[in-house]
Motif scaffolding. Structure first.
Motif, PDB file in Angstrom:
ATOM      1  N   MET A  99       0.811  -1.213   0.000  1.00 17.35           N
ATOM      2  CA  MET A  99       0.000   0.000   0.000  1.00 17.35           C
ATOM      3  C   MET A  99       0.851   1.274   0.000  1.00 17.35           C
ATOM      4  O   MET A  99       0.331   2.379   0.167  1.00 17.35           O
ATOM      5  N   GLY A 100       2.162   1.121  -0.185  1.00 13.03           N
ATOM      6  CA  GLY A 100       3.025   2.295  -0.283  1.00 13.03           C
ATOM      7  C   GLY A 100       3.225   3.024   1.023  1.00 13.03           C
ATOM      8  O   GLY A 100       3.488   4.233   1.030  1.00 13.03           O
ATOM      9  N   LEU A 101       3.104   2.301   2.150  1.00 16.46           N
ATOM     10  CA  LEU A 101       3.258   2.930   3.466  1.00 16.46           C
ATOM     11  C   LEU A 101       4.612   2.638   4.109  1.00 16.46           C
ATOM     12  O   LEU A 101       4.886   3.127   5.208  1.00 16.46           O
ATOM     13  N   LYS A 102       5.449   1.833   3.436  1.00 17.74           N
ATOM     14  CA  LYS A 102       6.710   1.401   4.049  1.00 17.74           C
ATOM     15  C   LYS A 102       7.611   2.594   4.355  1.00 17.74           C
ATOM     16  O   LYS A 102       8.174   2.707   5.461  1.00 17.74           O
ATOM     17  N   ASP A 103       7.750   3.507   3.389  1.00 12.60           N
ATOM     18  CA  ASP A 103       8.596   4.678   3.606  1.00 12.60           C
ATOM     19  C   ASP A 103       8.021   5.583   4.697  1.00 12.60           C
ATOM     20  O   ASP A 103       8.769   6.175   5.481  1.00 12.60           O
ATOM     21  N   VAL A 104       6.698   5.680   4.734  1.00 10.28           N
ATOM     22  CA  VAL A 104       6.038   6.494   5.767  1.00 10.28           C
ATOM     23  C   VAL A 104       6.339   5.922   7.151  1.00 10.28           C
ATOM     24  O   VAL A 104       6.723   6.641   8.078  1.00 10.28           O
ATOM     25  N   VAL A 105       6.192   4.593   7.284  1.00 14.95           N
ATOM     26  CA  VAL A 105       6.436   3.926   8.563  1.00 14.95           C
ATOM     27  C   VAL A 105       7.900   4.054   8.972  1.00 14.95           C
ATOM     28  O   VAL A 105       8.215   4.329  10.143  1.00 14.95           O
ATOM     29  N   ASN A 106       8.797   3.861   8.029  1.00 19.98           N
ATOM     30  CA  ASN A 106      10.228   3.958   8.329  1.00 19.98           C
ATOM     31  C   ASN A 106      10.626   5.364   8.760  1.00 19.98           C
ATOM     32  O   ASN A 106      11.613   5.551   9.486  1.00 19.98           O
ATOM     33  N   GLY A 107       9.870   6.346   8.319  1.00 23.02           N
ATOM     34  CA  GLY A 107      10.169   7.726   8.683  1.00 23.02           C
ATOM     35  C   GLY A 107       9.620   8.150  10.033  1.00 23.02           C
ATOM     36  O   GLY A 107       9.918   9.249  10.514  1.00 23.02           O
ATOM     37  N   LEU A 108       8.824   7.287  10.667  1.00 21.23           N
ATOM     38  CA  LEU A 108       8.260   7.602  11.983  1.00 21.23           C
ATOM     39  C   LEU A 108       9.247   7.248  13.092  1.00 21.23           C
ATOM     40  O   LEU A 108      10.042   6.315  12.961  1.00 21.23           O
ATOM     41  N   GLU A 109       9.173   7.971  14.186  1.00 16.81           N
ATOM     42  CA  GLU A 109      10.143   7.809  15.283  1.00 16.81           C
ATOM     43  C   GLU A 109      10.173   6.386  15.824  1.00 16.81           C
ATOM     44  O   GLU A 109      11.232   5.819  16.071  1.00 16.81           O
ATOM     45  N   PHE A 110       8.999   5.796  16.006  1.00 18.58           N
ATOM     46  CA  PHE A 110       8.916   4.440  16.559  1.00 18.58           C
ATOM     47  C   PHE A 110       8.429   3.434  15.513  1.00 18.58           C
ATOM     48  O   PHE A 110       7.917   2.366  15.857  1.00 18.58           O
ATOM     49  N   GLY A 111       8.557   3.791  14.248  1.00 18.45           N
ATOM     50  CA  GLY A 111       8.174   2.886  13.189  1.00 18.45           C
ATOM     51  C   GLY A 111       6.709   2.535  13.238  1.00 18.45           C
ATOM     52  O   GLY A 111       5.842   3.385  13.474  1.00 18.45           O
ATOM     53  N   ILE A 112       6.420   1.261  13.056  1.00 19.08           N
ATOM     54  CA  ILE A 112       5.028   0.800  13.008  1.00 19.08           C
ATOM     55  C   ILE A 112       4.330   0.896  14.361  1.00 19.08           C
ATOM     56  O   ILE A 112       3.115   0.821  14.462  1.00 19.08           O
TER      57      ILE A 112
END
Length: 607
Positions: free
Chosen positions: A464-477
């Motif tokens: 769903m193209g969220l991998k980069d978004v998740v990786n960019g978050l402080e605590f990931g998923i």
């Protein structure tokens, strides 16, 4: 568990007895003791004064004063120590009662049939009843204790007064009766006025959220609508304030009139007692005790008891609405988890002459609607707003059962499936999808609470193209989303949409429905979202619902919903070839929407 019944004021006592029995029994015992305190105080003070007078006149020995002093000290200790202990116990009890009652009310709300959620009147009823139920139930319990205390104390004081001056007791009783009646009427009328005030408060609270909520900040600035909305807010606020002021004025007038009556009765009775004191027919101690008792009794009968009756009338009206709330019909198995339908082989979905109108209305949203959908194709329902597209989804998901005709899954009536099976079979992403203030992971796992599959979760996030978004978050998923928790992160509109679709994918349901979840995007970005979803979900049966036609071309078949039935059906090319067809006219009117002018903001992850 909250029962569906007509609640009475007795339930203000029985509900706490069920939830917090020991604390409630303690409160009952303390109430009885407190009720006897005024009479006890009157008699003890009279005994102390008479004994002190006798000692002063040399009639008795000094040692005679010890017992009256001990009795007075016991009164002082009780009235100062017990309230502190009671407050500690009541705080603990209130917390437990609050937690339990709120849980039971929340469960009732969850079990309600969906028609009550969409009905304006029942929604307002729910808001009034559930806004602060613990406050009303605690007020009801305290009203019981106040009433019991005042009745017992008044009766005991009345016995003391009438034993010395019978006429005074009769006068007090006669004066008090109309005050009770006025208090009851005032309480009922004030509650009705309060109901009207709450309706207005609900409106201006909504306007307030628009004026201060961050979600509306951009449009507030763009369209500059703050001033007219603020004027409307001020108007509604003034209306509500006027109603509340009327309630306060009525209560104040009632209170002050009771106080004046109290003062007048005390003056008259004391005046009548003075000749008896002068002639020596009653002692000084008895006179002072009687004045004290009469003042306490009149205060009870003319103001405190009438105030209690006022609250009783108001709380009785609340219980009427609470009873109406508990009697609202419930959806069977509303709280049950989705059944495991992995082994179910979906083949077909059919609407056979289905007609439906929303409860309390006469207009049919669907009228003799018929169609058959096969498992090996994907479909798109299109039509103007209000054509009945979303209503089809509501009937499929079991939100409404009161339809005519038949809805069949694999030839079996949907009414023969349990609600748990329906939940397991069908997943939907709605236009107003939820944004849960949970972690990214939990937002997706909500799609299937019966199992956790970390590998599948990772695959969906990537697809769903969220991998980069998740990786960019402080605590990931495991990062919390929204604006509530510390260190939480808010997502863009497009990212939230993909997260909602990821939740559907994780559900592994056999029938997947996208009911205009991308309506807030521009038409071109919407088409790209549907293309992405179709690629990810290519092996699963999917229904797209939209009033914008750019995404319809990717479906194997398109069904045009018009005035509650299927007006046209076929592939994009087939429908475009129909002369004067509804679909071709709609597509022609929307064609310019899908000419790419800028790069899709969705694919870049910006909302």
């Amino acid at each position: 568990m909250l029962k569906s019944k007509d609640y009475t004021t007795l339930d203000f006592l029985t509900v706490p007895l069920r939830i917090i029995p020991l604390q409630t029994i303690y409160s009952i015992l303390i109430t009885i003791l407190n009720s006897l305190i005024p009479a006890y105080q009157t008699l003890v003070v009279a005994n102390f004064i008479n004994t002190a007078t006798d000692i002063f006149k040399g009639r008795v020995d000094y040692s005679s004063i010890y017992l009256p002093i001990i009795l007075i000290m016991s009164y002082i200790i009780f009235t100062n120590l017990i309230p502190s202990i009671t407050q500690i116990i009541e705080t603990s009890a209130q917390n437990k009662l609050n937690a339990t009652l709120k849980k039971e009310i929340a469960l009732k709300q969850v079990r309600l049939e969906y028609k009550h959620i969409e009905n304006k009147d029942t929604q307002e009823l729910i808001n009034r009843v559930c806004s602060d139920p613990i406050k009303n139930f605690m007020a009801g319990l305290n009203n019981w204790f106040r009433g019991a205390t005042l009745l017992i104390s008044s009766f005991s004081l009345l016995i003391i007064v009438m034993s010395s001056t019978f006429i005074s007791g009769i006068v007090i009783i006669i004066i008090s009766v109309p005050l009770f009646y006025i208090a009851m009427r005032t309480g009922k009328k004030n509650y009705e006025m309060g109901m009207e005030a709450k309706k207005i408060q609900r409106k201006y609270n909504y306007l307030s959220s628009i004026l201060i909520n961050r979600d509306f900040a951009e449009e507030r600035k763009l369209f500059a609508y703050s001033t007219p909305l603020r004027d409307k807010f001020d108007q509604l606020y003034d209306e509500s304030s006027k109603i509340e002021n009327k309630i306060e004025i009525k209560s104040y007038i009632h209170m002050k009139s009771g106080s004046m009556v109290t003062l007048f009765i005390v003056i008259v009775i004391v005046t009548l007692l003075l000749p008896s004191l002068h002639r020596g027919e009653i002692s000084l101690g008895i006179f002072i005790a009687l004045v004290n008792a009469i003042y306490g009794l009149v205060q009870n009968m003319s103001w405190q008891l009438s105030s209690t009756m006022y609250d009783y009338a108001r709380l009785k009206e609340y219980l009427k609405e609470f009873s109406s709330f508990t009697r609202l019909s419930e959806k069977k198995d509303a709280c049950v988890l989705p059944a495991d339908m992995d082994s179910f082989a979906f083949e077909s979905l059919e609407f056979r002459n289905v007609s439906f109108k929303y409860p309390g209305t006469e207009h049919y949203i669907l009228k003799d609607c018929s169609f058959i959908l096969s498992h090996h194709k994907n479909y798109c329902f299109v039509g103007v707003n209000g054509a009945g597209k979303t209503t089809i989804t509501k009937l499929l998901t079991g939100m409404y059962d009161e339809f005519e005709g038949e809805i069949l899954i694999n030839g079996k009536s949907i009414r023969d499936f349990s609600f748990a099976e329906i939940k397991g079979l069908i997943s939907v992403v709605y236009q107003d999808y939820a944004k849960y203030p949970l972690t990214v992971k939990d937002n997706i796992l909500l799609g299937n609470l019966t199992k956790t599959d970390e590998k599948r979760l990772e695959t969906i996030v990537s697809e769903m193209g969220l991998k980069d978004v998740v990786n960019g978050l402080e605590f990931g998923i495991d990062t919390y989303l929204g604006k509530i928790k510390e260190n939480s992160k808010d997502l863009s509109g497009g990212q939230w949409q993909r997260l909602a679709i990821s939740r559907l994918l994780y559900s592994n349901s056999k029938i997947n429905i996208l009911d205009e979840p991308t309506a807030s995007l521009d038409p071109l970005a919407e088409s790209q979202v549907y293309e992405l979803f179709s690629h990810v979900n290519k092996d699963r049966f999917t229904i797209f619902i939209t009033h914008r036609l750019g995404a319809a071309k990717m479906a194997d078949e398109i069904l045009v919903v018009d005035e509650g039935h299927i007006a046209e059906r076929g592939s994009h090319d087939q429908l475009m070839s129909l002369k004067n067809g509804k679909y071709s006219k709609m597509f022609a009117s929307q064609k310019s929407w899908y000419e790419p002018k800028t790069k899709s903001v969705f694919l870049e992850g910006e909302g």
